[in-house]
Design a protein around this motif. Structure first.
Motif, PDB file in Angstrom:
ATOM      1  N   GLU A  22      55.003  33.968  11.150  1.00  0.00           N
ATOM      2  CA  GLU A  22      56.329  33.385  10.964  1.00  0.00           C
ATOM      3  C   GLU A  22      56.216  31.940  10.515  1.00  0.00           C
ATOM      4  OE1 GLU A  22      55.436  35.265  13.376  1.00  0.00           O
ATOM      5  OE2 GLU A  22      56.839  36.947  13.357  1.00  0.00           O
ATOM      6  N   ILE A  23      55.224  31.206  11.009  1.00  0.00           N
ATOM      7  CA  ILE A  23      55.043  29.803  10.620  1.00  0.00           C
ATOM      8  C   ILE A  23      54.714  29.696   9.149  1.00  0.00           C
ATOM      9  CG2 ILE A  23      53.613  27.745  10.961  1.00  0.00           C
ATOM     10  CD1 ILE A  23      53.236  28.619  13.857  1.00  0.00           C
ATOM     11  N   ILE A  24      53.926  30.645   8.647  1.00  0.00           N
ATOM     12  CA  ILE A  24      53.543  30.620   7.237  1.00  0.00           C
ATOM     13  C   ILE A  24      54.698  31.067   6.358  1.00  0.00           C
ATOM     14  CG2 ILE A  24      52.002  31.647   5.507  1.00  0.00           C
ATOM     15  CD1 ILE A  24      49.890  31.868   7.706  1.00  0.00           C
ATOM     16  N   VAL A  25      55.456  32.085   6.819  1.00  0.00           N
ATOM     17  CA  VAL A  25      56.468  32.719   5.981  1.00  0.00           C
ATOM     18  C   VAL A  25      57.762  31.937   5.926  1.00  0.00           C
ATOM     19  CG1 VAL A  25      57.937  34.765   5.745  1.00  0.00           C
ATOM     20  CG2 VAL A  25      55.508  35.015   6.281  1.00  0.00           C
ATOM     21  N   LEU A  26      58.160  31.269   7.006  1.00  0.00           N
ATOM     22  CA  LEU A  26      59.450  30.588   7.036  1.00  0.00           C
ATOM     23  C   LEU A  26      59.647  29.615   5.875  1.00  0.00           C
ATOM     24  CD1 LEU A  26      60.076  29.983  10.841  1.00  0.00           C
ATOM     25  CD2 LEU A  26      61.420  31.393   9.288  1.00  0.00           C
ATOM     26  N   CYS A  63      62.126  35.033  -8.019  1.00  0.00           N
ATOM     27  CA  CYS A  63      61.325  36.232  -7.814  1.00  0.00           C
ATOM     28  C   CYS A  63      59.842  35.929  -8.025  1.00  0.00           C
ATOM     29  CB  CYS A  63      61.800  37.319  -8.772  1.00  0.00           C
ATOM     30  SG  CYS A  63      60.872  38.860  -8.664  1.00  0.00           S
ATOM     31  N   LYS A  64      59.557  35.055  -9.001  1.00  0.00           N
ATOM     32  CA  LYS A  64      58.173  34.720  -9.299  1.00  0.00           C
ATOM     33  C   LYS A  64      57.509  34.028  -8.111  1.00  0.00           C
ATOM     34  CE  LYS A  64      55.467  32.710 -13.069  1.00  0.00           C
ATOM     35  NZ  LYS A  64      55.530  31.994 -14.350  1.00  0.00           N
ATOM     36  N   GLU A  65      58.236  33.131  -7.458  1.00  0.00           N
ATOM     37  CA  GLU A  65      57.686  32.418  -6.297  1.00  0.00           C
ATOM     38  C   GLU A  65      57.539  33.354  -5.099  1.00  0.00           C
ATOM     39  OE1 GLU A  65      60.621  29.419  -6.130  1.00  0.00           O
ATOM     40  OE2 GLU A  65      59.454  27.954  -7.256  1.00  0.00           O
ATOM     41  N   THR A  66      58.505  34.264  -4.919  1.00  0.00           N
ATOM     42  CA  THR A  66      58.415  35.244  -3.830  1.00  0.00           C
ATOM     43  C   THR A  66      57.199  36.139  -4.015  1.00  0.00           C
ATOM     44  OG1 THR A  66      60.816  35.252  -3.614  1.00  0.00           O
ATOM     45  CG2 THR A  66      59.632  37.100  -2.636  1.00  0.00           C
ATOM     46  N   CYS A  67      56.965  36.574  -5.254  1.00  0.00           N
ATOM     47  CA  CYS A  67      55.808  37.394  -5.572  1.00  0.00           C
ATOM     48  C   CYS A  67      54.515  36.653  -5.254  1.00  0.00           C
ATOM     49  CB  CYS A  67      55.850  37.780  -7.045  1.00  0.00           C
ATOM     50  SG  CYS A  67      54.476  38.834  -7.554  1.00  0.00           S
ATOM     51  N   ALA A  68      54.446  35.369  -5.603  1.00  0.00           N
ATOM     52  CA  ALA A  68      53.244  34.572  -5.326  1.00  0.00           C
ATOM     53  C   ALA A  68      53.010  34.450  -3.827  1.00  0.00           C
ATOM     54  CB  ALA A  68      53.389  33.197  -5.957  1.00  0.00           C
ATOM     55  N   ALA A  69      54.091  34.323  -3.065  1.00  0.00           N
ATOM     56  CA  ALA A  69      53.958  34.210  -1.614  1.00  0.00           C
ATOM     57  C   ALA A  69      53.429  35.508  -1.009  1.00  0.00           C
ATOM     58  CB  ALA A  69      55.317  33.867  -1.008  1.00  0.00           C
ATOM     59  N   THR A  79      58.142  40.714   7.960  1.00  0.00           N
ATOM     60  CA  THR A  79      58.787  39.409   7.750  1.00  0.00           C
ATOM     61  C   THR A  79      60.094  39.530   6.977  1.00  0.00           C
ATOM     62  OG1 THR A  79      57.635  39.011   5.670  1.00  0.00           O
ATOM     63  CG2 THR A  79      56.522  38.315   7.692  1.00  0.00           C
ATOM     64  N   LYS A  80      60.289  40.694   6.321  1.00  0.00           N
ATOM     65  CA  LYS A  80      61.495  40.953   5.509  1.00  0.00           C
ATOM     66  C   LYS A  80      61.668  39.916   4.391  1.00  0.00           C
ATOM     67  CE  LYS A  80      63.946  43.267   9.256  1.00  0.00           C
ATOM     68  NZ  LYS A  80      65.191  43.321  10.078  1.00  0.00           N
ATOM     69  N   ILE A  81      60.545  39.424   3.902  1.00  0.00           N
ATOM     70  CA  ILE A  81      60.614  38.486   2.787  1.00  0.00           C
ATOM     71  C   ILE A  81      61.077  39.171   1.513  1.00  0.00           C
ATOM     72  CG2 ILE A  81      58.206  38.837   2.093  1.00  0.00           C
ATOM     73  CD1 ILE A  81      58.042  35.905   1.408  1.00  0.00           C
ATOM     74  N   PRO A  90      61.980  43.649   0.039  1.00  0.00           N
ATOM     75  CA  PRO A  90      61.963  45.070   0.383  1.00  0.00           C
ATOM     76  C   PRO A  90      60.534  45.615   0.433  1.00  0.00           C
ATOM     77  CG  PRO A  90      63.656  44.634  -1.257  1.00  0.00           C
ATOM     78  CD  PRO A  90      62.850  43.377  -1.121  1.00  0.00           C
ATOM     79  N   LYS A  91      60.344  46.654   1.267  1.00  0.00           N
ATOM     80  CA  LYS A  91      59.021  47.233   1.469  1.00  0.00           C
ATOM     81  C   LYS A  91      58.402  47.696   0.141  1.00  0.00           C
ATOM     82  CE  LYS A  91      56.722  51.033   3.932  1.00  0.00           C
ATOM     83  NZ  LYS A  91      56.924  52.145   4.892  1.00  0.00           N
ATOM     84  N   SER A  92      59.191  48.415  -0.679  1.00  0.00           N
ATOM     85  CA  SER A  92      58.654  48.922  -1.941  1.00  0.00           C
ATOM     86  C   SER A  92      58.254  47.791  -2.875  1.00  0.00           C
ATOM     87  CB  SER A  92      59.695  49.819  -2.627  1.00  0.00           C
ATOM     88  OG  SER A  92      60.899  49.090  -2.884  1.00  0.00           O
ATOM     89  N   THR A  93      59.004  46.714  -2.845  1.00  0.00           N
ATOM     90  CA  THR A  93      58.691  45.561  -3.700  1.00  0.00           C
ATOM     91  C   THR A  93      57.390  44.908  -3.268  1.00  0.00           C
ATOM     92  OG1 THR A  93      61.053  45.158  -4.079  1.00  0.00           O
ATOM     93  CG2 THR A  93      59.544  43.338  -4.538  1.00  0.00           C
ATOM     94  N   ILE A  94      57.219  44.753  -1.964  1.00  0.00           N
ATOM     95  CA  ILE A  94      56.000  44.111  -1.434  1.00  0.00           C
ATOM     96  C   ILE A  94      54.759  44.900  -1.832  1.00  0.00           C
ATOM     97  CG2 ILE A  94      54.741  43.579   0.693  1.00  0.00           C
ATOM     98  CD1 ILE A  94      57.473  42.860   1.937  1.00  0.00           C
ATOM     99  N   TYR A  95      54.765  46.223  -1.610  1.00  0.00           N
ATOM    100  CA  TYR A  95      53.595  47.042  -1.935  1.00  0.00           C
ATOM    101  C   TYR A  95      53.356  47.111  -3.457  1.00  0.00           C
ATOM    102  CZ  TYR A  95      52.884  48.550   2.860  1.00  0.00           C
ATOM    103  OH  TYR A  95      52.588  48.582   4.213  1.00  0.00           O
TER     104      TYR A  95
END
Length: 290
Positions: free
Chosen positions: A3-7, A15-21, A38-40, A42-47
């Protein structure tokens, strides 16, 4: 710890920055399940991001190929040649001829190919039909007067006749209407079988316009009316604008203009004629703009 890293990453907006994270978290020992928690995104997007990065080593999304084109570049060039043979052919007609050449494509596909080549549907322009004789006479006329200066053309009186319908419009009329109002009284243009018409004659030069002659209703210009018009309107205009200075009169090759009685009368009045005037050449007469 996660949570400390993700917040701080949750404050990112692109979207580009979220993908990099998302790609950075597995490098720090976090599993896909931990990242999903972390719900940063959607699950399908993360994988999908993680998979794409592993396969291509990049976070950039590969551009989708889209629907495959139904025609090759060679077939597109064939369509262009077919279209150039007849510019007035409809997209349905072009599609039918294209299909006969082995291309399975619809009229919609044809329109897209034409648009890609900058070809759009427009109303055809209108111009007089020129015969070979017309073209030759126009060239002779233009060469004869090609050396004239603005001062020379300033001595010319240009003339012409024009018909006007007294009922209805001579051309297209546009109205604003709603659906179902095509034949509403305020949206129609009344027509009659034989509308009354008037013919007018006018002239002008660089010094100004002459008087406008209006013939009686439904009366066409003939040699008698033309001689009377020249007597009553042209001669006073010449006297008013040029006085004793020599000028040149222009008129086209209408039958009443070329009548022997008119040619003789103009000669008797010492009126010099511009020409011979080439047929079907309204674009050479500036009175058309007036």
């Amino acid at each position: 710890m996660l949570e400390i890293i993700v917040l701080p990453l949750l404050t990112m907006v692109t979207c580009k920055e979220t993908c990099a994270a998302i790609i950075a978290l597995p490098k720090n020992g976090f599993t896909g399940k931990d990242i999903v928690a972390t719900k940063i995104a959607p699950k399908s997007t993360i994988y999908r991001f993680i998979k794409n990065f592993k396969e291509r080593g990049s976070i950039l999304v590969k551009k989708a190929s889209g629907h495959p084109r139904k025609s090759s570049k060679r077939q597109d060039r064939l369509l262009k040649r077919i279209h150039m043979r007849d510019r007035s052919a409809t997209s349905a007609e072009l599609a039918q001829e294209w299909q006969q050449a082995g291309v399975s494509a619809s009229a919609r596909t044809v329109r897209r190919r034409l648009l890609e080549d900058g070809l759009v549907s427009r109303r055809a322009g209108k111009k007089p039909l020129l015969s070979k004789k017309n073209i030759r006479n126009r060239l002779i006329f233009c060469r004869k007067y090609s050396e004239w200066t603005a001062e020379d053309w300033g001595k010319v009186i240009f003339s012409d006749e024009a018909p006007f319908r007294l009922f209805g419009a001579s051309g297209k009329r546009l109205v604003q209407r709603r659906k179902g109002e095509r034949y509403h009284q305020s949206c129609v243009m009344p027509t009659v079988k034989h509308p009354d018409t008037i013919h007018v004659w006018g002239c002008f030069s660089s010094k100004g316009v002459g008087s406008l002659t209006i013939l009686p209703k439904n009366t066409a210009m003939n040699k008698e009316w033309y001689q009377n018009t020249l007597q009553q309107q042209l001669l006073p205009t010449i006297q008013q604008q040029f006085g004793e200075e020599q000028c040149i009169f222009q008129h086209d090759g209408a039958l009443c203009h070329k009548a022997k009685v008119i040619t003789k009368w103009l000669g008797d009045q010492n009126v010099e004629i511009l020409g011979p005037w080439p047929g079907n050449s309204p674009d050479l007469n500036p009175i058309e703009n007036l």
